[in-house]
Design an enzyme around this catalytic site. Sequence first.
Site, PDB file in Angstrom:
ATOM      1  N   HIS A 178       0.856  -1.183   0.000  1.00 35.96           N
ATOM      2  CA  HIS A 178       0.000   0.000   0.000  1.00 35.96           C
ATOM      3  C   HIS A 178       0.889   1.230   0.000  1.00 35.96           C
ATOM      4  CE1 HIS A 178      -3.807  -2.009   1.882  1.00 35.96           C
ATOM      5  NE2 HIS A 178      -3.299  -2.725   0.898  1.00 35.96           N
ATOM      6  N   GLU A 228       0.975   3.841   1.851  1.00 35.49           N
ATOM      7  CA  GLU A 228       1.478   4.200   3.177  1.00 35.49           C
ATOM      8  C   GLU A 228       2.647   3.317   3.590  1.00 35.49           C
ATOM      9  OE1 GLU A 228      -1.682   3.480   2.246  1.00 35.49           O
ATOM     10  OE2 GLU A 228      -3.074   4.123   3.796  1.00 35.49           O
ATOM     11  N   CYS A 287      -6.002   1.706   6.079  1.00 32.00           N
ATOM     12  CA  CYS A 287      -6.601   0.447   6.516  1.00 32.00           C
ATOM     13  C   CYS A 287      -5.958   0.009   7.842  1.00 32.00           C
ATOM     14  CB  CYS A 287      -6.397  -0.627   5.447  1.00 32.00           C
ATOM     15  SG  CYS A 287      -4.675  -1.175   5.272  1.00 32.00           S
ATOM     16  N   CYS A 304      -2.103  -0.592   7.583  1.00 35.83           N
ATOM     17  CA  CYS A 304      -1.350   0.659   7.510  1.00 35.83           C
ATOM     18  C   CYS A 304      -1.422   1.430   8.824  1.00 35.83           C
ATOM     19  CB  CYS A 304      -1.854   1.503   6.346  1.00 35.83           C
ATOM     20  SG  CYS A 304      -1.491   0.733   4.739  1.00 35.83           S
TER      21      CYS A 304
END
EC number: 3.5.4.33
Length: 158
Positions: free
Chosen positions: A62, A64, A92, A95
């Site tokens: 992701h 992040e 999420c 993260c």
Amino acid sequence: MDNAGSNTIDPDKQDPMTVAFDEARAAATRGEVPVGAVIVRDGRVVASDGNRPRQLRDPSAHAEMLAIRRACEVLDDERLTGCDLYVTLEPCTMCAAAISFARIRRVYFAAYDPKGGAVESGVRFFQQPTCHHAPEVYGGIRESDAALLLKGFFEGRR
């Protein structure tokens, strides 16, 4: 945009959320969900990236996570104390946990994610008693821009 370890943010020209949106658009051109993230310390971009799970064949890639990993490399530290994260979509649970463990000071996000978000939505990770470190959180920054970007991406996929 590549990871920008030494760029200085000029507040009159480009703010960190704009850089995050640039990363999100770049992710979309790669066929990834358009999410971008930027780590800033003392007004300087330390790292930035966009989603890459498909490209890297890695479900943890992701935006992040990639920005956090790069910032840790650049700063030579697993703790990002004094750093702020700007991201185009509410993080999420995975993260949020990485943000907490990295000791990021503040999180600024654009669109809320009622289905997958874990900061203001879902499990509200930072509000749990088991959370080691809770950053300051500011959501809804340029929310409509992020929503349009995401909606356009998914409409194009159907």
